[in-house]
Motif scaffolding. Structure first.
Motif, PDB file in Angstrom:
ATOM      1  N   SER A 129      43.567  30.887  72.792  1.00  0.00           N
ATOM      2  CA  SER A 129      43.839  29.557  73.361  1.00  0.00           C
ATOM      3  C   SER A 129      43.632  29.539  74.873  1.00  0.00           C
ATOM      4  CB  SER A 129      45.278  29.136  73.036  1.00  0.00           C
ATOM      5  OG  SER A 129      46.208  30.078  73.540  1.00  0.00           O
ATOM      6  N   GLU A 132      40.134  28.482  75.352  1.00  0.00           N
ATOM      7  CA  GLU A 132      40.029  27.068  75.003  1.00  0.00           C
ATOM      8  C   GLU A 132      40.602  26.186  76.116  1.00  0.00           C
ATOM      9  OE1 GLU A 132      42.027  26.713  71.316  1.00  0.00           O
ATOM     10  OE2 GLU A 132      40.618  28.003  70.209  1.00  0.00           O
ATOM     11  N   ALA A 133      41.696  26.643  76.727  1.00  0.00           N
ATOM     12  CA  ALA A 133      42.288  25.872  77.828  1.00  0.00           C
ATOM     13  C   ALA A 133      41.335  25.841  79.015  1.00  0.00           C
ATOM     14  CB  ALA A 133      43.621  26.494  78.238  1.00  0.00           C
ATOM     15  N   ARG A 135      38.062  26.066  78.867  1.00  0.00           N
ATOM     16  CA  ARG A 135      36.952  25.180  78.519  1.00  0.00           C
ATOM     17  C   ARG A 135      37.367  23.716  78.654  1.00  0.00           C
ATOM     18  NH1 ARG A 135      32.876  27.528  75.570  1.00  0.00           N
ATOM     19  NH2 ARG A 135      31.825  25.547  75.999  1.00  0.00           N
ATOM     20  N   ALA A 136      38.621  23.435  78.311  1.00  0.00           N
ATOM     21  CA  ALA A 136      39.111  22.057  78.409  1.00  0.00           C
ATOM     22  C   ALA A 136      39.177  21.590  79.858  1.00  0.00           C
ATOM     23  CB  ALA A 136      40.493  21.950  77.769  1.00  0.00           C
TER      24      ALA A 136
END
Length: 231
Positions: A129, A132-133, A135-136
């Motif tokens: 995650s 993913e964070a 990338r966000a």
């Protein structure tokens, strides 16, 4: 029982031999450590890739270097691989301290396997995650890994990396077997001339212990600063 006589360490050229031995030992440690850290980091990244071929290649590298005695690896490089080089290159190395070069390469490559496993353990402990964070927030995959995952992995793996650094430092003594005039080599030379075994090797023991403790203290300080910075 004869009293200890440390004056032998001050006779003739013994002080110069010991100082030169310490300098060569530290040079060997630093160069092999840089090689191990750079290559170990690359190996850890490749091991974490999705390519099974690359993973298998790195796994084979790690298994070889972790299961073959480092002394054998030093001998392989100096007595084996060196003979496969072009004649001109062999001649140049013989004239410019080839023993030091092959000791540095063999120890650095061997320790890269340990470094890669330590870093891989740190990377695997970071939840997916985190990427993913990143990338966000608009970061690319590589930027997320570099700025988010890798700093955390280094901090987690720091105790292991400190232990590997101390291990690398101690293994530099193996270089004496191929003629590198580091501390252990100088100590043996002085002992063979003076026959003061206890005095000479006791000094070497104190030097190795002191430098090992300094490495551990520096690593602990760096780890503490990284922890404070992360907060």
């Amino acid at each position: 029982m004869a009293p200890l006589d440390f004056s032998v360490l001050l006779r003739d050229d013994a002080p110069q031999m010991l100082v030169r031995g310490v300098v060569i030992m530290l040079e060997l440690t630093v160069l092999a450590w840089v090689l191990a850290m750079v290559l170990g980091t690359l190996l850890a990244l490749v091991r974490m890739s999705k390519s099974r071929t690359a993973q298998a290649a790195v796994a084979g590298w790690v298994e070889y270097h972790q299961n073959v005695p480092m002394l054998v690896q030093v001998f392989l490089w100096y007595f084996g691989i060196a003979t496969l080089l072009p004649a001109d290159l062999q001649t140049w190395l013989n004239r410019h301290g080839g023993e030091f070069t092959f000791a540095t390469v063999s120890i650095g490559l061997a320790m890269s396997a340990y470094v890669s496993e330590g870093l891989r353990g740190g990377i695997r402990s970071i939840p997916p995650s985190q990427i993913e964070a990143g990338r966000a927030l608009g970061l690319t995959y590589l930027q997320s890994f570099r700025h988010v995952v890798f700093p955390q992995a280094i901090r987690i793996a720091m105790p292991t990396l400190i232990n590997h650094t101390v291990l690398l430092f101690k293994n530099t003594a193996l270089a004496m077997t191929i003629g590198v005039a580091e501390l252990t080599y100088a100590t043996r030379e002085i002992e063979s001339r003076s026959f003061k075994t206890v005095e000479v090797y006791l000094l070497a023991t104190v030097v190795y212990l002191a430098i090992s403790l300094l490495i551990m203290a520096a690593g602990t300080m760096a780890e503490r600063r990284m922890r404070i910075a992360s907060r």
